[in-house]
Scaffold this motif. Structure first.
Motif, PDB file in Angstrom:
ATOM      1  N   ALA A  27       1.624   1.967   5.747  1.00 33.14           N
ATOM      2  CA  ALA A  27       1.373   3.046   4.791  1.00 33.14           C
ATOM      3  C   ALA A  27       1.041   4.347   5.504  1.00 33.14           C
ATOM      4  O   ALA A  27       1.482   5.424   5.095  1.00 33.14           O
ATOM      5  CB  ALA A  27       0.245   2.655   3.842  1.00 33.14           C
ATOM      6  N   MET A  69       0.831  -1.197   0.000  1.00 33.51           N
ATOM      7  CA  MET A  69       0.000   0.000   0.000  1.00 33.51           C
ATOM      8  C   MET A  69       0.867   1.249   0.000  1.00 33.51           C
ATOM      9  O   MET A  69       1.883   1.313   0.688  1.00 33.51           O
ATOM     10  CB  MET A  69      -0.899   0.023   1.246  1.00 33.51           C
ATOM     11  CG  MET A  69      -2.033  -0.966   1.225  1.00 33.51           C
ATOM     12  SD  MET A  69      -3.113  -0.750   2.654  1.00 33.51           S
ATOM     13  CE  MET A  69      -4.347  -2.003   2.305  1.00 33.51           C
ATOM     14  N   GLN A  70       0.443   2.230  -0.760  1.00 29.66           N
ATOM     15  CA  GLN A  70       1.117   3.523  -0.768  1.00 29.66           C
ATOM     16  C   GLN A  70       0.058   4.608  -0.865  1.00 29.66           C
ATOM     17  O   GLN A  70      -0.851   4.539  -1.686  1.00 29.66           O
ATOM     18  CB  GLN A  70       2.094   3.635  -1.938  1.00 29.66           C
ATOM     19  CG  GLN A  70       2.925   4.913  -1.899  1.00 29.66           C
ATOM     20  CD  GLN A  70       4.063   4.870  -2.905  1.00 29.66           C
ATOM     21  OE1 GLN A  70       4.470   3.798  -3.349  1.00 29.66           O
ATOM     22  NE2 GLN A  70       4.570   6.034  -3.258  1.00 29.66           N
ATOM     23  N   ILE A  71       0.180   5.606  -0.024  1.00 31.04           N
ATOM     24  CA  ILE A  71      -0.814   6.676   0.020  1.00 31.04           C
ATOM     25  C   ILE A  71      -0.354   7.840  -0.841  1.00 31.04           C
ATOM     26  O   ILE A  71       0.699   8.435  -0.590  1.00 31.04           O
ATOM     27  CB  ILE A  71      -1.041   7.139   1.473  1.00 31.04           C
ATOM     28  CG1 ILE A  71      -1.649   5.994   2.291  1.00 31.04           C
ATOM     29  CG2 ILE A  71      -1.947   8.367   1.519  1.00 31.04           C
ATOM     30  CD1 ILE A  71      -1.691   6.260   3.783  1.00 31.04           C
ATOM     31  N   GLU A  72      -1.137   8.150  -1.863  1.00 37.46           N
ATOM     32  CA  GLU A  72      -0.832   9.286  -2.737  1.00 37.46           C
ATOM     33  C   GLU A  72      -1.959  10.308  -2.761  1.00 37.46           C
ATOM     34  O   GLU A  72      -1.732  11.474  -3.078  1.00 37.46           O
ATOM     35  CB  GLU A  72      -0.559   8.791  -4.165  1.00 37.46           C
ATOM     36  CG  GLU A  72       0.703   7.952  -4.306  1.00 37.46           C
ATOM     37  CD  GLU A  72       1.976   8.734  -4.001  1.00 37.46           C
ATOM     38  OE1 GLU A  72       1.933   9.983  -4.043  1.00 37.46           O
ATOM     39  OE2 GLU A  72       3.008   8.097  -3.716  1.00 37.46           O
ATOM     40  N   THR A  73      -3.166   9.875  -2.416  1.00 34.82           N
ATOM     41  CA  THR A  73      -4.316  10.774  -2.404  1.00 34.82           C
ATOM     42  C   THR A  73      -5.086  10.575  -1.112  1.00 34.82           C
ATOM     43  O   THR A  73      -5.363   9.443  -0.725  1.00 34.82           O
ATOM     44  CB  THR A  73      -5.252  10.496  -3.595  1.00 34.82           C
ATOM     45  OG1 THR A  73      -4.524  10.637  -4.806  1.00 34.82           O
ATOM     46  CG2 THR A  73      -6.420  11.470  -3.600  1.00 34.82           C
ATOM     47  N   ASP A  89      -6.755   7.074  -1.436  1.00 33.18           N
ATOM     48  CA  ASP A  89      -6.094   5.944  -0.771  1.00 33.18           C
ATOM     49  C   ASP A  89      -6.375   5.929   0.720  1.00 33.18           C
ATOM     50  O   ASP A  89      -6.408   4.866   1.339  1.00 33.18           O
ATOM     51  CB  ASP A  89      -4.577   6.022  -1.000  1.00 33.18           C
ATOM     52  CG  ASP A  89      -4.213   6.034  -2.467  1.00 33.18           C
ATOM     53  OD1 ASP A  89      -4.666   5.129  -3.184  1.00 33.18           O
ATOM     54  OD2 ASP A  89      -3.484   6.955  -2.893  1.00 33.18           O
ATOM     55  N   LEU A  90      -6.550   7.123   1.298  1.00 31.17           N
ATOM     56  CA  LEU A  90      -6.742   7.260   2.737  1.00 31.17           C
ATOM     57  C   LEU A  90      -7.896   8.227   3.004  1.00 31.17           C
ATOM     58  O   LEU A  90      -7.937   9.323   2.448  1.00 31.17           O
ATOM     59  CB  LEU A  90      -5.466   7.804   3.396  1.00 31.17           C
ATOM     60  CG  LEU A  90      -5.566   8.263   4.859  1.00 31.17           C
ATOM     61  CD1 LEU A  90      -5.824   7.073   5.780  1.00 31.17           C
ATOM     62  CD2 LEU A  90      -4.286   8.991   5.271  1.00 31.17           C
ATOM     63  N   SER A 118     -10.467  -1.435  -0.456  1.00 31.76           N
ATOM     64  CA  SER A 118      -9.033  -1.190  -0.609  1.00 31.76           C
ATOM     65  C   SER A 118      -8.590   0.116   0.037  1.00 31.76           C
ATOM     66  O   SER A 118      -7.394   0.360   0.211  1.00 31.76           O
ATOM     67  CB  SER A 118      -8.668  -1.138  -2.097  1.00 31.76           C
ATOM     68  OG  SER A 118      -9.249   0.008  -2.714  1.00 31.76           O
ATOM     69  N   GLN A 119      -9.533   0.969   0.423  1.00 31.03           N
ATOM     70  CA  GLN A 119      -9.197   2.268   0.995  1.00 31.03           C
ATOM     71  C   GLN A 119      -8.957   2.159   2.494  1.00 31.03           C
ATOM     72  O   GLN A 119      -9.592   1.359   3.188  1.00 31.03           O
ATOM     73  CB  GLN A 119     -10.324   3.268   0.710  1.00 31.03           C
ATOM     74  CG  GLN A 119     -10.511   3.569  -0.775  1.00 31.03           C
ATOM     75  CD  GLN A 119     -11.734   4.444  -1.025  1.00 31.03           C
ATOM     76  OE1 GLN A 119     -12.866   4.019  -0.782  1.00 31.03           O
ATOM     77  NE2 GLN A 119     -11.506   5.653  -1.503  1.00 31.03           N
TER      78      GLN A 119
END
Length: 254
Positions: free
Chosen positions: A131, A1-5, A50-51, A75-76
């Motif tokens: 993440a 997982m990677q948070i970009e938005t 993402d978050l 997935s969020q």
């Protein structure tokens, strides 16, 4: 997982604005919604995030978590920044079947240099926790891991007991104008330190005390210290209190 938005729920609050601004400065995509919230508004804003970060009061956590859970996909990541953790994390886990992480930034909306620590508590999904830790680190903060219970016990002592002892002290001295001629510089320093807590943030602290399951445990521990004082053994209390300066007292660096 990677948070970009990210989506900040409560983006017009002081802490919500802080994280929205910091995240944007770190190159993240940032969206924000605030009251009045509706499922349609949250669903539109959450699409592709993402978050979803809940920057709302503890008293609103259950309702807001349920609303968000109804429009998020599995997935969020759902996370919060409440100053208590046991009940908010339980509320998010009950409402949402996807990844859940609890956090508490140990600073206010205008953090000073060195005020960077963020408590991160497990909810559901270790990859989501990693993440979220990376998300805070990317903004220049210092996340550390703890449990919800350990966090709330600590906050009941550090945050809750600080409030209850301060409000009790000044309430005990209220309506006594004869004291005003005897006010000392040390009393004024304590008065200045308490001003914001009691005139602006009292409702917030009362809510946090109600939401923390370990508040009364800390109050009872403090009451036992007052019982010692009432018995006249002030030297014992002074010796015990000196624990906080133990490094200096032993000749080491503080």
């Amino acid at each position: 997982m990677q948070i970009e938005t990210i989506l900040v729920i409560g983006s017009q609050g002081r802490m919500g604005r802080l994280f929205a601004t910091r995240a944007q400065a770190a190159g993240l995509g940032v969206r924000g919604v605030d009251r009045p919230l509706s499922p349609a508004l949250v669903a539109e804003a959450a699409r592709g995030a993402d978050l979803v970060l809940l920057a709302v009061p503890a008293a609103a956590m259950v309702d807001v978590a349920v609303m968000c859970a109804g429009v998020m996909d599995a997935s969020q990541i759902l996370a919060d920044i409440c100053s208590v953790k046991v009940k908010p994390v339980q509320a998010m886990l009950a409402a949402y079947s996807g990844p859940v992480v609890g956090t508490h930034p140990l600073f206010g909306p205008e953090p000073k240099d060195g005020e960077t620590r963020v408590a991160v508590t497990p909810g559901r999904d270790d990859a989501a926790r990693d993440a979220v830790e990376a998300f805070f680190a990317r903004m220049g903060f210092a996340p550390f891991r703890t449990t919800a219970e350990e966090h709330d016990r600590a906050m009941a002592a550090i945050q809750g007991l600080n409030f209850v002892t301060t409000v009790s002290y000044f309430a005990a001295l209220a309506d006594r104008p004869e004291l005003e001629n005897f006010i000392t510089p040390s009393f004024n320093r304590r008065l200045d330190a308490a001003r914001k807590m009691l005139t602006e943030d009292a409702e917030l602290f009362c809510g946090l005390m109600d939401a923390n399951p370990f508040t009364q445990e800390s109050v009872r521990a403090f009451r036992s210290m007052l019982n010692i004082a009432a018995g006249g053994d002030i030297e014992l209390l002074a010796e015990k209190a000196n624990w906080w300066w133990r490094e200096r007292n032993s000749g080491g660096d503080v």
